[in-house]
Design a protein around this motif. Structure first.
Motif, PDB file in Angstrom:
ATOM      1  N   THR A   1       3.841   1.164   1.885  1.00  0.00           N
ATOM      2  CA  THR A   1       4.012  -0.060   2.942  1.00  0.00           C
ATOM      3  C   THR A   1       3.758  -1.467   2.698  1.00  0.00           C
ATOM      4  O   THR A   1       2.618  -1.402   2.118  1.00  0.00           O
ATOM      5  CB  THR A   1       2.777   0.267   3.563  1.00  0.00           C
ATOM      6  OG1 THR A   1       2.942   1.728   4.351  1.00  0.00           O
ATOM      7  CG2 THR A   1       2.284  -1.020   5.385  1.00  0.00           C
TER       8      THR A   1
ATOM      9  N   PHE B   1       0.412  -1.093  -0.057  1.00  0.00           N
ATOM     10  CA  PHE B   1       0.194   0.190   0.192  1.00  0.00           C
ATOM     11  C   PHE B   1       1.026   0.745   0.269  1.00  0.00           C
ATOM     12  O   PHE B   1       1.674   1.863   1.070  1.00  0.00           O
ATOM     13  CB  PHE B   1      -0.779  -0.005   1.193  1.00  0.00           C
ATOM     14  CG  PHE B   1      -1.706  -1.244   1.351  1.00  0.00           C
ATOM     15  CD1 PHE B   1      -2.964  -0.963   0.091  1.00  0.00           C
ATOM     16  CD2 PHE B   1      -1.401  -2.095   2.248  1.00  0.00           C
ATOM     17  CE1 PHE B   1      -3.892  -2.308   0.520  1.00  0.00           C
ATOM     18  CE2 PHE B   1      -3.005  -3.346   2.639  1.00  0.00           C
ATOM     19  CZ  PHE B   1      -3.586  -3.299   1.026  1.00  0.00           C
TER      20      PHE B   1
ATOM     21  N   ALA C   1       2.421  -4.858   3.040  1.00  0.00           N
ATOM     22  CA  ALA C   1       1.840  -5.235   3.597  1.00  0.00           C
ATOM     23  C   ALA C   1       2.157  -6.517   4.005  1.00  0.00           C
ATOM     24  O   ALA C   1       1.790  -7.854   4.479  1.00  0.00           O
ATOM     25  CB  ALA C   1       0.208  -4.885   3.431  1.00  0.00           C
TER      26      ALA C   1
ATOM     27  N   PRO D   1       0.656  -9.532  15.846  1.00  0.00           N
ATOM     28  CA  PRO D   1       0.923  -7.521  15.929  1.00  0.00           C
ATOM     29  C   PRO D   1      -0.123  -7.893  14.576  1.00  0.00           C
ATOM     30  O   PRO D   1      -0.019  -7.254  13.770  1.00  0.00           O
ATOM     31  CB  PRO D   1       1.454  -8.061  16.881  1.00  0.00           C
ATOM     32  CG  PRO D   1       2.908  -7.865  15.399  1.00  0.00           C
ATOM     33  CD  PRO D   1       2.629  -9.982  15.683  1.00  0.00           C
ATOM     34  N   SER D   2      -0.672  -6.368  15.766  1.00  0.00           N
ATOM     35  CA  SER D   2      -1.322  -4.975  14.694  1.00  0.00           C
ATOM     36  C   SER D   2      -0.601  -4.850  13.116  1.00  0.00           C
ATOM     37  O   SER D   2       0.686  -4.721  13.773  1.00  0.00           O
ATOM     38  CB  SER D   2      -1.576  -4.310  16.276  1.00  0.00           C
ATOM     39  OG  SER D   2      -2.318  -3.921  14.818  1.00  0.00           O
ATOM     40  N   GLY D   3      -1.303  -5.241  12.834  1.00  0.00           N
ATOM     41  CA  GLY D   3      -0.294  -4.158  11.215  1.00  0.00           C
ATOM     42  C   GLY D   3       0.226  -5.489  10.656  1.00  0.00           C
ATOM     43  O   GLY D   3       1.449  -4.963   9.440  1.00  0.00           O
ATOM     44  N   CYS D   4       0.932  -7.190  10.788  1.00  0.00           N
ATOM     45  CA  CYS D   4       1.431  -7.819  10.111  1.00  0.00           C
ATOM     46  C   CYS D   4       0.971  -8.100   9.146  1.00  0.00           C
ATOM     47  O   CYS D   4       1.759  -8.673   8.624  1.00  0.00           O
ATOM     48  CB  CYS D   4       2.000  -8.636  11.301  1.00  0.00           C
ATOM     49  SG  CYS D   4       0.581 -10.194  11.710  1.00  0.00           S
ATOM     50  N   GLY D   5      -0.261  -7.948   8.546  1.00  0.00           N
ATOM     51  CA  GLY D   5      -0.461  -7.997   7.070  1.00  0.00           C
ATOM     52  C   GLY D   5      -1.485  -9.185   7.633  1.00  0.00           C
ATOM     53  O   GLY D   5      -1.556  -9.145   6.290  1.00  0.00           O
ATOM     54  N   LYS D   6      -1.829  -9.444   8.555  1.00  0.00           N
ATOM     55  CA  LYS D   6      -2.685 -11.139   8.574  1.00  0.00           C
ATOM     56  C   LYS D   6      -4.254 -10.606   7.600  1.00  0.00           C
ATOM     57  O   LYS D   6      -4.365 -11.886   7.309  1.00  0.00           O
ATOM     58  CB  LYS D   6      -3.227 -11.290  10.218  1.00  0.00           C
ATOM     59  CG  LYS D   6      -2.933 -10.451  10.549  1.00  0.00           C
ATOM     60  CD  LYS D   6      -3.386 -11.223  12.025  1.00  0.00           C
ATOM     61  CE  LYS D   6      -3.217 -10.466  13.516  1.00  0.00           C
ATOM     62  NZ  LYS D   6      -3.232  -8.523  13.466  1.00  0.00           N
ATOM     63  N   THR D   7      -4.587  -9.464   8.212  1.00  0.00           N
ATOM     64  CA  THR D   7      -5.961  -8.841   7.665  1.00  0.00           C
ATOM     65  C   THR D   7      -5.788  -9.245   6.050  1.00  0.00           C
ATOM     66  O   THR D   7      -6.921 -10.082   4.638  1.00  0.00           O
ATOM     67  CB  THR D   7      -6.347  -8.239   8.472  1.00  0.00           C
ATOM     68  OG1 THR D   7      -6.588  -8.124   9.362  1.00  0.00           O
ATOM     69  CG2 THR D   7      -7.834  -7.207   7.365  1.00  0.00           C
ATOM     70  N   THR D   8      -4.778  -8.320   5.696  1.00  0.00           N
ATOM     71  CA  THR D   8      -4.158  -7.995   4.151  1.00  0.00           C
ATOM     72  C   THR D   8      -4.387  -9.382   3.573  1.00  0.00           C
ATOM     73  O   THR D   8      -5.323 -10.078   2.253  1.00  0.00           O
ATOM     74  CB  THR D   8      -3.008  -7.518   4.091  1.00  0.00           C
ATOM     75  OG1 THR D   8      -3.773  -5.507   4.578  1.00  0.00           O
ATOM     76  CG2 THR D   8      -2.499  -6.557   2.367  1.00  0.00           C
TER      77      THR D   8
HETATM   78  P1  ATP Z   1      -4.828  -5.155  12.405  1.00  0.00           P
HETATM   79  O1  ATP Z   1      -4.606  -6.881  13.268  1.00  0.00           O
HETATM   80  O2  ATP Z   1      -4.471  -4.156  13.847  1.00  0.00           O
HETATM   81  O3  ATP Z   1      -6.451  -5.618  11.729  1.00  0.00           O
HETATM   82  P2  ATP Z   1      -3.355  -6.888  10.391  1.00  0.00           P
HETATM   83  O4  ATP Z   1      -2.411  -7.881  11.098  1.00  0.00           O
HETATM   84  O5  ATP Z   1      -4.713  -7.671  10.428  1.00  0.00           O
HETATM   85  O6  ATP Z   1      -3.380  -5.551  11.986  1.00  0.00           O
HETATM   86  P3  ATP Z   1      -3.047  -5.571   8.289  1.00  0.00           P
HETATM   87  O7  ATP Z   1      -4.145  -4.397   8.217  1.00  0.00           O
HETATM   88  O8  ATP Z   1      -3.401  -6.612   7.032  1.00  0.00           O
HETATM   89  O9  ATP Z   1      -2.931  -5.681   9.531  1.00  0.00           O
HETATM   90  O10 ATP Z   1      -2.504  -4.118   7.785  1.00  0.00           O
HETATM   91  C1  ATP Z   1      -0.896  -3.947   7.453  1.00  0.00           C
HETATM   92  C2  ATP Z   1      -0.211  -3.052   6.921  1.00  0.00           C
HETATM   93  O11 ATP Z   1      -0.748  -2.303   5.225  1.00  0.00           O
HETATM   94  C3  ATP Z   1      -0.795  -2.416   7.973  1.00  0.00           C
HETATM   95  O12 ATP Z   1       0.843  -1.220   8.035  1.00  0.00           O
HETATM   96  C4  ATP Z   1      -1.528  -1.032   7.388  1.00  0.00           C
HETATM   97  O13 ATP Z   1      -1.449   0.297   7.957  1.00  0.00           O
HETATM   98  C5  ATP Z   1      -1.671  -0.929   5.762  1.00  0.00           C
HETATM   99  N1  ATP Z   1      -2.562  -1.338   5.588  1.00  0.00           N
HETATM  100  C6  ATP Z   1      -3.375  -2.032   5.492  1.00  0.00           C
HETATM  101  N2  ATP Z   1      -4.869  -2.127   4.317  1.00  0.00           N
HETATM  102  C7  ATP Z   1      -5.291  -0.793   3.883  1.00  0.00           C
HETATM  103  C8  ATP Z   1      -4.854   0.395   3.292  1.00  0.00           C
HETATM  104  N3  ATP Z   1      -6.312   0.299   2.568  1.00  0.00           N
HETATM  105  N4  ATP Z   1      -4.281   1.252   2.665  1.00  0.00           N
HETATM  106  C9  ATP Z   1      -3.303   1.604   3.290  1.00  0.00           C
HETATM  107  N5  ATP Z   1      -2.913   1.337   4.101  1.00  0.00           N
HETATM  108  C10 ATP Z   1      -3.221  -0.351   4.332  1.00  0.00           C
END
Ligand code: ATP
Length: 330
Positions: free
Chosen positions: A15, A12, A17, A36-43
């Motif tokens: 970043t 992104f 992801a 942890p939060s932000g590690c990319g799992k949701t992506t």
């Molecule tokens: P959480 O548990 O907080 O949801 P996560 O592990 O699921 O975190 P992601 O949501 O996959 O993490 O995000 C991974 C990285 O990509 C983060 O740095 C986030 O800020 C960034 N990111 C995710 N979606 C977008 C987007 N649509 N636009 C820009 N950056 C994004």
């Protein structure tokens, strides 16, 4: 059919992801993406669902390609046919429980089997008698059961869960954690589950994929992840760790392996009680171990702060982290 991911990558802006990643989610397994939060799992989950387009790589379900950057192929989310359960339940507020669960079957034109299938799903999640209620007439736990029934009623090849329990209070979360695990196993679903909660991951999964900063750091059975972490980050993130070499973080002992009596194959270490917390079934003791830093151990009895004592570690309980990966240090 296994879900196979090859070279999947997503940025992104600046970043990263997800760094290029290979993974296999085995058919019939309960696999968890943990980190942890932000590690990319949701992506990663959203790319599998088709809600986010990867920059590069392939996703296959058995022989069927559902995404390929090289082939410029991207199947629409609806055509992938995966079930999805989200943190915020995402139920249709204007539809009854019955209609919410029936939604996917109707959309697929499967009206013949609809009534029986919805009734079966309602019974499975123990919501009999609530079919005509609207979501706002249900508790959080009941809403999440509807979301689960809705996700599985079409008998999908894969169900994706994005932190489905995190909006619930602690007791309900424990209850639903067990219920959900047995439902998933009972129907023989293939589940991919996202959480940042290590207890959830450890207790529910056949396989855990630990992620940090857009990379997979370790994948394996919960027991392997806990007892044989392949990176200091994994040892620190999952459970508590005591380090025998504080600066290098290669030799780790888990708190429950600290012994209070000398035995064959054990070495003695000296420390003093720094603090103590009562956990109900035992005391958690923080020990000041001098140059080794602070260690955690468990004991059946309370101990005075400052007490000097000797503890014992069996050499066989020391895990050496041998496959250091640089990823998690970035
Ligand atoms: P959480 O548990 O907080 O949801 P996560 O592990 O699921 O975190 P992601 O949501 O996959 O993490 O995000 C991974 C990285 O990509 C983060 O740095 C986030 O800020 C960034 N990111 C995710 N979606 C977008 C987007 N649509 N636009 C820009 N950056 C994004």
């Amino acid at each position: 059919m296994d879900l196979v991911i090859r070279g999947l990558e997503k940025k992104f802006g600046s970043t990263q992801a997800l760094h290029p990643t290979d993974l296999t989610i085995r058919k019939g397994s309960f696999t968890t993406l943990l980190g942890p939060s932000g590690c990319g799992k949701t992506t990663l989950l959203r790319m599998i669902a088709g809600l986010e387009t990867p920059d590069r790589g392939d996703i296959r379900l058995g022989e069927e390609v559902i995404f390929s950057s090289a082939q410029r192929l991207e199947k629409a989310p609806r055509r992938r046919g995966f079930g999805m359960v989200f943190q915020d339940f995402a139920l249709w507020p204007h539809m009854t429980v019955f209609e919410n669960i029936a939604f996917g079957l109707r959309a697929a034109g499967r009206s013949k089997e609809l009534k029986t299938a919805v009734q079966e799903a309602v019974e499975m999640v123990r919501l009999e008698g609530m079919e005509q209620r609207y979501p706002h007439q249900l508790s959080g736990g009941q809403q999440q059961r509807v979301a689960f029934a809705r996700a599985v009623v079409t008998k999908p090849q894969l169900v994706l869960f994005d932190e489905p329990l995190s909006a619930l209070d602690a007791m309900l979360r424990d209850e639903l954690r067990m219920e959900l695990t047995s439902l998933v196993r009972g129907i023989g679903l293939t589940a991919l589950y996202v959480t940042h909660d290590q207890l959830e991951a450890m207790s529910m999964s056949d396989e855990i994929i630990v992620m940090q900063a857009g990379r997979v750091i370790q994948a394996g059975r919960p027991e392997d992840i806990y007892h044989r972490p392949s990176h200091p980050f994994v040892a620190r993130f999952i459970g508590k760790s005591n380090w025998l070499d504080r600066d290098k973080e290669r030799l780790v002992i888990r708190p429950e392996q600290i012994r209070w009596a000398h035995g064959p194959g054990t070495d003695a270490y000296r420390g003093s009680v720094r603090s103590i917390s009562y956990l109900g079934d035992r005391y958690e003791i923080q020990l000041d171990m001098g140059s080794l830093g602070t260690w955690t151990a468990y004991h059946r009895e309370r101990m005075p702060i400052g007490r000097e004592l000797e503890i014992y570690v069996a050499r066989e309980d020391i895990h050496e982290i041998t496959t250091l990966r640089e990823a998690a240090n970035q």
